[in-house]
Design an enzyme around this catalytic site. Structure first.
Site, PDB file in Angstrom:
ATOM      1  N   GLU A   1      -6.370 -12.424   2.808  1.00 34.52           N
ATOM      2  CA  GLU A   1      -6.998 -11.078   2.829  1.00 34.52           C
ATOM      3  C   GLU A   1      -8.533 -11.064   0.697  1.00 34.52           C
ATOM      4  O   GLU A   1      -7.069 -10.925   0.380  1.00 34.52           O
ATOM      5  CB  GLU A   1      -6.941 -10.418   2.802  1.00 34.52           C
ATOM      6  CG  GLU A   1      -6.163  -9.546   3.841  1.00 34.52           C
ATOM      7  CD  GLU A   1      -4.876  -8.053   4.175  1.00 34.52           C
ATOM      8  OE1 GLU A   1      -4.793  -7.865   5.596  1.00 34.52           O
ATOM      9  OE2 GLU A   1      -5.050  -7.834   3.501  1.00 34.52           O
TER      10      GLU A   1
ATOM     11  N   HIS B   1       0.710  -1.057  -0.462  1.00 35.49           N
ATOM     12  CA  HIS B   1      -0.179  -0.102   0.353  1.00 35.49           C
ATOM     13  C   HIS B   1       1.068   1.213  -0.348  1.00 35.49           C
ATOM     14  O   HIS B   1       1.053   2.414  -0.441  1.00 35.49           O
ATOM     15  CB  HIS B   1      -0.688  -0.130   1.298  1.00 35.49           C
ATOM     16  CG  HIS B   1      -2.341  -1.294   0.817  1.00 35.49           C
ATOM     17  ND1 HIS B   1      -3.437  -0.427   0.129  1.00 35.49           N
ATOM     18  CD2 HIS B   1      -2.639  -2.098   1.323  1.00 35.49           C
ATOM     19  CE1 HIS B   1      -4.118  -1.285   0.999  1.00 35.49           C
ATOM     20  NE2 HIS B   1      -3.812  -2.261   1.002  1.00 35.49           N
TER      21      HIS B   1
ATOM     22  N   HIS C   1      -7.609  -8.245  -0.893  1.00 35.91           N
ATOM     23  CA  HIS C   1      -6.183  -7.361  -1.058  1.00 35.91           C
ATOM     24  C   HIS C   1      -6.129  -7.645  -2.676  1.00 35.91           C
ATOM     25  O   HIS C   1      -5.500  -8.713  -2.729  1.00 35.91           O
ATOM     26  CB  HIS C   1      -4.915  -7.450   0.003  1.00 35.91           C
ATOM     27  CG  HIS C   1      -4.306  -6.895   0.072  1.00 35.91           C
ATOM     28  ND1 HIS C   1      -3.433  -5.167   0.574  1.00 35.91           N
ATOM     29  CD2 HIS C   1      -2.488  -7.156  -0.888  1.00 35.91           C
ATOM     30  CE1 HIS C   1      -2.409  -5.347   0.251  1.00 35.91           C
ATOM     31  NE2 HIS C   1      -1.769  -6.470  -0.806  1.00 35.91           N
TER      32      HIS C   1
ATOM     33  N   ASP D   1      -7.295  -2.105  -2.146  1.00 37.15           N
ATOM     34  CA  ASP D   1      -8.462  -3.020  -1.313  1.00 37.15           C
ATOM     35  C   ASP D   1      -9.852  -2.638  -1.770  1.00 37.15           C
ATOM     36  O   ASP D   1      -9.695  -1.430  -2.236  1.00 37.15           O
ATOM     37  CB  ASP D   1      -8.376  -2.414   0.651  1.00 37.15           C
ATOM     38  CG  ASP D   1      -7.388  -3.075   0.896  1.00 37.15           C
ATOM     39  OD1 ASP D   1      -6.089  -3.913   0.233  1.00 37.15           O
ATOM     40  OD2 ASP D   1      -6.679  -2.235   2.409  1.00 37.15           O
TER      41      ASP D   1
END
Length: 220
Positions: free
Chosen positions: A188, A120, A191, A127
Site C-alpha cells: 500500500e 492503525h 500506508h 494513510d
C-alpha cells in the site's frame, strides 16, 4: 526482494513496550491537511500517537516547495479494524474458496492488517497522499485504499508498469517519510507507520513502542 506481510509470524512475535504516548489531533495547529473521506462521528481517524504526528510534521518540511501531505486516516478503533478485516476476508473467500485458512489470512493482510497487530489501532499508522498547495491530489497511480484486485496490483508501492511521473510522486513521498523515520507497508503506497510492530521488525528494534491505543484516549 520478497514482501513481509502483516500476517507474518515475525510481526506478531515482536513484543510491545507501550510508552503511553497519547493520541494527538492531526488538526492541532493547522499544519497538516486532513481529508474527510474516512471520517467517523468521533473523529477518531484524525488522531495519531504524538510521536507519529511529530514525524509527519518533519516529513512535510522535507517535501519540495509547493507540496503538502494530505492525511486520510490515522487511528482506527479495534472494532472497526475487525470489521474491515472480516469483510475483505469474506470477499476473498467467495472468490477463492479453495484457499486454506492460512493463505486466506495472508492474502487478506495484503490490504487489511490482522486486528491483533494492526498499526492503525495502535495510533501508529497513517494513510496519506500528496497534494499541491491548492489542494489538488497528485497522481499516485491509484486512489488511496485501492485494493490489490481493484488496482490490479498497482497499489503496491514499487509496482511494475507505473508511469514515470507516478513513480516520481511515490518516490517524493517515500523520501520525506523515510527520512522522518516512518516505514511503508509495501502493498500500500499510502500506508506509513512508526512505533508499531511492523516498524520494529523492519527497523530491527527489539520492541514496538505502541500497542492498542484506545486505552490512551476516550476514542473507542
Amino acid at each position: 526482494m520478497s514482501i513481509i506481510l502483516m500476517s507474518d509470524p515475525r510481526v506478531a512475535a515482536i513484543p510491545v513496550a507501550d510508552n503511553g504516548e497519547p493520541l494527538a489531533d492531526v488538526r492541532g495547529g493547522g499544519k497538516l491537511l486532513l481529508d474527510d473521506r474516512r471520517s467517523d462521528p468521533a473523529y477518531a481517524f484524525a488522531h495519531l500517537r504524538s510521536g507519529v504526528l511529530d514525524r509527519l510534521l518533519q516529513a512535510q518540511l522535507l517535501l519540495p516547495e509547493g507540496l503538502r501531505l494530505l492525511v486520510v486516516e490515522g487511528f482506527r478503533p479495534p472494532a472497526l479494524q475487525q470489521r474491515y478485516f472480516e469483510e475483505y476476508a469474506a470477499e476473498l473467500r467467495a472468490a477463492h474458496g479453495d484457499w486454506p485458512a492460512e493463505e486466506l489470512r495472508a492474502q487478506t493482510s495484503r490490504y487489511v492488517s490482522p486486528p491483533d497487530i494492526a498499526p492503525h489501532s495502535a495510533g501508529a499508522a497513517v494513510d496519506l497522499t500528496l497534494v499541491t498547495s491548492d489542494g489538488t491530489e497528485l497522481d499516485m497511480g491509484t486512489r488511496v485504499n485501492a485494493s490489490p484486485e481493484e488496482s490490479r496490483g498497482r497499489c503496491y508501492t514499487l509496482a511494475d508498469g507505473l508511469p514515470h511521473q507516478t513513480r516520481l510522486h511515490r518516490a517524493t513521498l517515500s523520501r520525506a517519510l523515510t527520512a522522518a523515520g516512518l516505514v511503508n507497508y509495501p502493498t500500500e503506497w499510502w500506508h506509513w507507520s512508526f512505533g508499531d510492530r511492523y516498524w520494529a521488525l523492519m527497523t530491527g528494534k527489539p520492541a514496538a513502542l505502541y500497542g492498542p491505543a484506545a486505552q490512551h484516549s476516550d476514542l473507542s
